[in-house]
Design a protein around this motif. Structure first.
Motif, mmCIF file in Angstrom:
data_model
loop_
_atom_site.group_PDB
_atom_site.id
_atom_site.type_symbol
_atom_site.label_atom_id
_atom_site.label_comp_id
_atom_site.label_asym_id
_atom_site.label_seq_id
_atom_site.Cartn_x
_atom_site.Cartn_y
_atom_site.Cartn_z
ATOM 1 N N VAL A 172 0.849 -1.196 0.000
ATOM 2 C CA VAL A 172 0.000 0.000 0.000
ATOM 3 C C VAL A 172 0.878 1.238 0.000
ATOM 4 C CG1 VAL A 172 -1.605 1.361 1.410
ATOM 5 C CG2 VAL A 172 -2.042 -1.068 1.034
ATOM 6 N N ARG A 173 1.937 1.238 0.810
ATOM 7 C CA ARG A 173 2.847 2.393 0.846
ATOM 8 C C ARG A 173 3.541 2.586 -0.504
ATOM 9 N NH1 ARG A 173 3.686 0.444 5.977
ATOM 10 N NH2 ARG A 173 5.573 -0.700 5.444
ATOM 11 N N ALA A 174 3.910 1.486 -1.163
ATOM 12 C CA ALA A 174 4.647 1.589 -2.429
ATOM 13 C C ALA A 174 3.736 1.968 -3.601
ATOM 14 C CB ALA A 174 5.350 0.268 -2.725
ATOM 15 N N LEU A 175 2.531 1.402 -3.652
ATOM 16 C CA LEU A 175 1.655 1.590 -4.811
ATOM 17 C C LEU A 175 0.477 2.522 -4.561
ATOM 18 C CD1 LEU A 175 1.382 -2.145 -5.957
ATOM 19 C CD2 LEU A 175 2.835 -0.362 -6.951
ATOM 20 N N GLY A 176 0.104 2.668 -3.310
ATOM 21 C CA GLY A 176 -1.114 3.393 -2.968
ATOM 22 C C GLY A 176 -2.281 2.409 -2.875
ATOM 23 N N ALA A 177 -3.226 2.720 -2.000
ATOM 24 C CA ALA A 177 -4.344 1.807 -1.738
ATOM 25 C C ALA A 177 -5.197 1.562 -2.978
ATOM 26 C CB ALA A 177 -5.201 2.347 -0.598
ATOM 27 N N ASP A 178 -5.490 2.618 -3.739
ATOM 28 C CA ASP A 178 -6.343 2.452 -4.924
ATOM 29 C C ASP A 178 -5.672 1.574 -5.972
ATOM 30 O OD1 ASP A 178 -8.306 4.023 -3.796
ATOM 31 O OD2 ASP A 178 -7.649 5.866 -4.828
ATOM 32 N N ARG A 179 -4.392 1.794 -6.217
ATOM 33 C CA ARG A 179 -3.672 1.002 -7.222
ATOM 34 C C ARG A 179 -3.566 -0.456 -6.781
ATOM 35 N NH1 ARG A 179 -3.465 -1.326 -11.052
ATOM 36 N NH2 ARG A 179 -1.541 -2.111 -11.912
ATOM 37 N N SER B 127 -7.764 -6.776 -8.013
ATOM 38 C CA SER B 127 -8.945 -7.067 -8.833
ATOM 39 C C SER B 127 -8.532 -7.665 -10.174
ATOM 40 C CB SER B 127 -9.753 -5.782 -9.045
ATOM 41 O OG SER B 127 -10.850 -6.019 -9.881
ATOM 42 N N ASP B 128 -7.521 -7.086 -10.798
ATOM 43 C CA ASP B 128 -7.030 -7.610 -12.078
ATOM 44 C C ASP B 128 -6.509 -9.037 -11.927
ATOM 45 O OD1 ASP B 128 -7.645 -5.183 -13.220
ATOM 46 O OD2 ASP B 128 -5.578 -4.436 -13.186
ATOM 47 N N LEU B 129 -5.805 -9.313 -10.846
ATOM 48 C CA LEU B 129 -5.275 -10.661 -10.618
ATOM 49 C C LEU B 129 -6.399 -11.673 -10.409
ATOM 50 C CD1 LEU B 129 -2.194 -9.843 -8.388
ATOM 51 C CD2 LEU B 129 -2.184 -10.655 -10.755
ATOM 52 N N ARG B 130 -7.493 -11.254 -9.750
ATOM 53 C CA ARG B 130 -8.632 -12.162 -9.576
ATOM 54 C C ARG B 130 -9.265 -12.528 -10.914
ATOM 55 N NH1 ARG B 130 -9.821 -8.546 -5.488
ATOM 56 N NH2 ARG B 130 -8.991 -9.290 -3.519
ATOM 57 N N VAL B 131 -9.252 -11.599 -11.851
ATOM 58 C CA VAL B 131 -9.778 -11.884 -13.190
ATOM 59 C C VAL B 131 -8.878 -12.898 -13.897
ATOM 60 C CG1 VAL B 131 -10.190 -10.904 -15.485
ATOM 61 C CG2 VAL B 131 -10.954 -9.669 -13.435
ATOM 62 N N MET B 132 -7.576 -12.730 -13.760
ATOM 63 C CA MET B 132 -6.615 -13.601 -14.441
ATOM 64 C C MET B 132 -6.530 -14.985 -13.799
ATOM 65 S SD MET B 132 -5.703 -11.757 -16.923
ATOM 66 C CE MET B 132 -4.416 -12.779 -17.566
ATOM 67 N N ALA B 133 -6.734 -15.066 -12.488
ATOM 68 C CA ALA B 133 -6.651 -16.342 -11.770
ATOM 69 C C ALA B 133 -7.846 -16.445 -10.827
ATOM 70 C CB ALA B 133 -5.345 -16.432 -10.983
ATOM 71 N N PRO B 134 -9.005 -16.866 -11.336
ATOM 72 C CA PRO B 134 -10.196 -16.942 -10.490
ATOM 73 C C PRO B 134 -9.994 -17.896 -9.318
ATOM 74 C CG PRO B 134 -10.605 -17.917 -12.655
ATOM 75 C CD PRO B 134 -9.238 -17.314 -12.685
ATOM 76 N N ALA B 135 -10.753 -17.671 -8.264
ATOM 77 C CA ALA B 135 -10.598 -18.423 -7.017
ATOM 78 C C ALA B 135 -10.772 -19.924 -7.202
ATOM 79 C CB ALA B 135 -11.586 -17.903 -5.980
#
Length: 101
Positions: A71-78, A84-92
């Motif tokens: 969070v410190r490196a990228l920011g909470a929104d990023r 979210s993008d990773l969940r699309v690429m690798a669903p649960a």
């Protein structure tokens, strides 16, 4: 699904790291204990010991620290967008955790 805790041979949180596997695997006494299932005499239940619970808590705290660093490196929104993008690429449901190795 029945699980047990077995040593992975890696070191972590001051003790052997643990992983889940079939109940036929040896149970590490410090992290879990096997007990009879009172509802089914053929089954064994695995209970987490106080030391095993401590290992799990320390692991969770470590993951919380890693996430805070991100969070410190990228920011909470990023970071939320990346997750979210990773969940699309690798669903649960893409990888079954109870599948044989």
């Amino acid at each position: 699904m029945e699980i047990s805790i077995r040593a992975t041979g890696h070191r972590g949180a001051g003790a052997n790291a643990v992983s889940c596997g079939p109940t036929g695997a040896p149970v590490i006494r410090f992290a879990g204990e096997r007990v009879d299932d009172p509802q089914d005499g053929r089954r064994k239940l695995v209970r987490v010991t106080p030391i095993g619970a401590d290992v799990l808590v320390r692991s969770a705290e470590g993951f919380d620290r890693l996430r805070a660093e991100r969070v410190r490196a990228l920011g909470a929104d990023r970071l939320r967008a990346l997750e979210s993008d990773l969940r699309v690429m690798a669903p649960a449901d893409a990888f079954r955790l109870d599948a044989a190795a």
